[in-house]
Design an enzyme around this catalytic site. Structure first.
Site, PDB file in Angstrom:
ATOM      1  N   ASP A  10      39.101  42.078  36.350  1.00 38.12           N
ATOM      2  CA  ASP A  10      40.076  42.093  37.362  1.00 38.12           C
ATOM      3  C   ASP A  10      41.402  42.591  36.491  1.00 38.12           C
ATOM      4  O   ASP A  10      42.604  42.199  36.168  1.00 38.12           O
ATOM      5  CB  ASP A  10      40.600  40.692  37.882  1.00 38.12           C
ATOM      6  N   ASP A  15      41.873  42.395  30.401  1.00 44.43           N
ATOM      7  CA  ASP A  15      40.711  43.072  30.708  1.00 44.43           C
ATOM      8  C   ASP A  15      40.262  44.594  30.267  1.00 44.43           C
ATOM      9  O   ASP A  15      39.556  45.176  29.605  1.00 44.43           O
ATOM     10  CB  ASP A  15      40.590  43.213  32.307  1.00 44.43           C
ATOM     11  N   ASN A  39      43.906  39.199  38.797  1.00 49.99           N
ATOM     12  CA  ASN A  39      45.262  39.416  38.417  1.00 49.99           C
ATOM     13  C   ASN A  39      46.112  40.228  39.324  1.00 49.99           C
ATOM     14  O   ASN A  39      47.399  40.087  39.532  1.00 49.99           O
ATOM     15  CB  ASN A  39      45.146  40.489  37.073  1.00 49.99           C
ATOM     16  N   THR A 127      35.103  38.691  33.476  1.00 47.04           N
ATOM     17  CA  THR A 127      36.581  38.211  32.751  1.00 47.04           C
ATOM     18  C   THR A 127      37.600  38.019  33.975  1.00 47.04           C
ATOM     19  O   THR A 127      38.726  38.159  33.589  1.00 47.04           O
ATOM     20  CB  THR A 127      37.091  39.299  31.922  1.00 47.04           C
ATOM     21  N   PHE A 169      43.388  30.054  34.976  1.00 46.82           N
ATOM     22  CA  PHE A 169      43.818  31.084  36.148  1.00 46.82           C
ATOM     23  C   PHE A 169      42.389  31.556  36.883  1.00 46.82           C
ATOM     24  O   PHE A 169      42.326  31.373  38.149  1.00 46.82           O
ATOM     25  CB  PHE A 169      44.638  32.615  35.642  1.00 46.82           C
ATOM     26  N   ASN A 170      41.551  32.061  36.136  1.00 44.15           N
ATOM     27  CA  ASN A 170      40.043  32.508  36.599  1.00 44.15           C
ATOM     28  C   ASN A 170      39.520  31.550  37.379  1.00 44.15           C
ATOM     29  O   ASN A 170      38.978  31.796  38.696  1.00 44.15           O
ATOM     30  CB  ASN A 170      39.281  33.265  35.632  1.00 44.15           C
ATOM     31  N   HIS A 243      42.553  36.997  26.118  1.00 43.85           N
ATOM     32  CA  HIS A 243      41.392  36.195  26.408  1.00 43.85           C
ATOM     33  C   HIS A 243      40.280  37.137  26.567  1.00 43.85           C
ATOM     34  O   HIS A 243      39.013  36.702  25.886  1.00 43.85           O
ATOM     35  CB  HIS A 243      42.008  35.695  28.028  1.00 43.85           C
ATOM     36  N   ASP A 244      40.133  38.178  27.325  1.00 40.86           N
ATOM     37  CA  ASP A 244      39.066  38.709  27.611  1.00 40.86           C
ATOM     38  C   ASP A 244      38.223  39.343  26.647  1.00 40.86           C
ATOM     39  O   ASP A 244      36.979  39.364  26.745  1.00 40.86           O
ATOM     40  CB  ASP A 244      39.308  39.761  29.093  1.00 40.86           C
TER      41      ASP A 244
HETATM   42  O1  RIB Z   1      43.757  33.143  32.139  1.00 46.02           O
HETATM   43  C1  RIB Z   1      43.375  34.205  31.608  1.00 46.02           C
HETATM   44  C2  RIB Z   1      42.384  34.922  32.302  1.00 46.02           C
HETATM   45  O2  RIB Z   1      42.891  35.270  33.701  1.00 46.02           O
HETATM   46  C3  RIB Z   1      42.290  36.365  31.864  1.00 46.02           C
HETATM   47  O3  RIB Z   1      40.957  36.934  32.150  1.00 46.02           O
HETATM   48  C4  RIB Z   1      43.330  37.215  32.628  1.00 46.02           C
HETATM   49  O4  RIB Z   1      42.879  38.644  32.599  1.00 46.02           O
HETATM   50  C5  RIB Z   1      43.181  36.862  33.869  1.00 46.02           C
HETATM   51  O5  RIB Z   1      42.086  37.163  34.693  1.00 46.02           O
HETATM   52 CA    CA Z   2      40.883  38.974  33.504  1.00 46.93          CA
END
Ligand code: RIB
Ligand code: CA
Length: 314
Positions: A10, A15, A39, A127, A169-170, A243-244
């Protein structure tokens, strides 16, 4: 042996770095990129994927559109982190060649067809919210035998969440999809906030990578400059978790990371704890372990790898 992956994402600043890392690595073959609402809206995440692959001159990578919303909940986006477009940044706008378009085949059908087409099992690397992966498994559960491993960015096992005190979040966006994946029986590796907050980009790292002075490294610096604003404010620090790219770095060199095979389930309904990855770290529930939860990383090795790979791009 080269790992064949589908990167489901996303984009999203981090990403974008995951896409560049995968595109650069000789250890990885990107079978395709599938996009999902997360996102930003799907309209934006798929356009951003086109932009990223255009910038690194990899328009050979095919991009597919998946689900615009979670399985049951309404879409929640992260404009507060990534901007309204999902890839806000200073610097020149990225031009997408008119001939580079989203593939006609839906992401879910692409994932299913690629699983069946490839003789060797493939890797799924989500991701973003896990909606596309869950829909693929629901549509054709036989693909489970064709998936070597799902390495996903999501969850918060032993640490705070980032969209609520308890949820990452994801997983928060689509907890139902997360449980479908967690209960699939497929080998799973979870790159949650526990580890991604140990892989933090800062000004020194950005400047060192920017010195590579190719399009990819300059793009990385522009992305991180914008992306750092949110984290500087929320965490009152100059460090921002990448993160990703941890998902891709794990596939390239899993020795950078360490974790434990445990049971993970996700809260789907509670208003207070929706999206919480309930992680039985001590095995007290006797639930069958279903996911390797990564909690440790060697950040120095990670950023050395990232710089080396970005330097290989245009
Ligand atoms: O919480 C972080 C994640 O949520 C990452 O993958 C960021 O790109 C969002 O998608
Ligand atoms: Ca992401």
């Amino acid at each position: 042996m080269v790992k064949k992956i589908i990167l489901d994402c996303d984009p999203g600043h981090d990403d974008a770095v995951a896409i560049m890392l995968a595109a650069a690595s000789n250890d990885i073959q990107i079978l395709g990129i599938t996009c999902v609402g997360g996102n930003a809206t799907l309209e934006n995440t798929k356009l951003n994927a086109l932009k990223i692959c255009s910038l690194i001159e990899r328009t050979d990578i095919k991009i597919y559109a998946g689900s615009s919303k979670p399985l049951k909940y309404d879409l929640i986006t992260a404009a507060h982190v990534h901007g309204k477009s999902g890839l806000d940044k200073d610097g020149d706008p990225i031009v997408v060649d008119a001939s580079y378009n989203i593939q006609k085949e839906n992401a879910v059908d692409f994932i299913i067809n690629e699983c069946h087409k490839n003789i060797d099992p493939i890797y799924l690397c989500p991701t973003g919210p896990l909606t596309n992966i869950a829909l693929s498994l629901q549509k054709d559960s036989s693909i489970k035998e064709k998936i070597k491993e799902i390495v996903f960015m999501g969850g918060a096992a032993l640490c705070l969440g980032n969209i609520t005190p308890s949820a990452e979040f994801n997983i928060y966006v689509d907890p139902h999809a997360a449980n479908i994946v967690l209960n699939s029986g497929i080998p799973l590796t979870m790159m949650g906030l526990d580890v991604t907050h140990k892989v933090n980009v800062n000004n020194e790292i950005i400047e060192n990578i920017k010195k590579i002075n190719n399009k990819a490294s300059i793009f990385f610096a522009e992305l991180m400059e914008y992306y750092s604003r949110f984290h500087r404010e929320l965490y009152a620090t100059d460090e921002s978790p990448l993160h990703d790219p941890c998902v891709i770095a794990y596939l390239i060199n899993e020795d950078i990371f360490n974790g434990k095979l445990v049971n993970v389930q996700v809260e789907e309904n509670s208003e207070l704890t929706r999206g919480k990855t309930v992680t039985d770290w001590l095995g007290v529930t006797k639930r069958k372990p279903n996911c390797k939860v990564i909690t440790e990383a060697n950040a120095k090795q990670f950023f050395t790898l990232l710089a080396k790979e970005l330097a290989k791009l245009i």
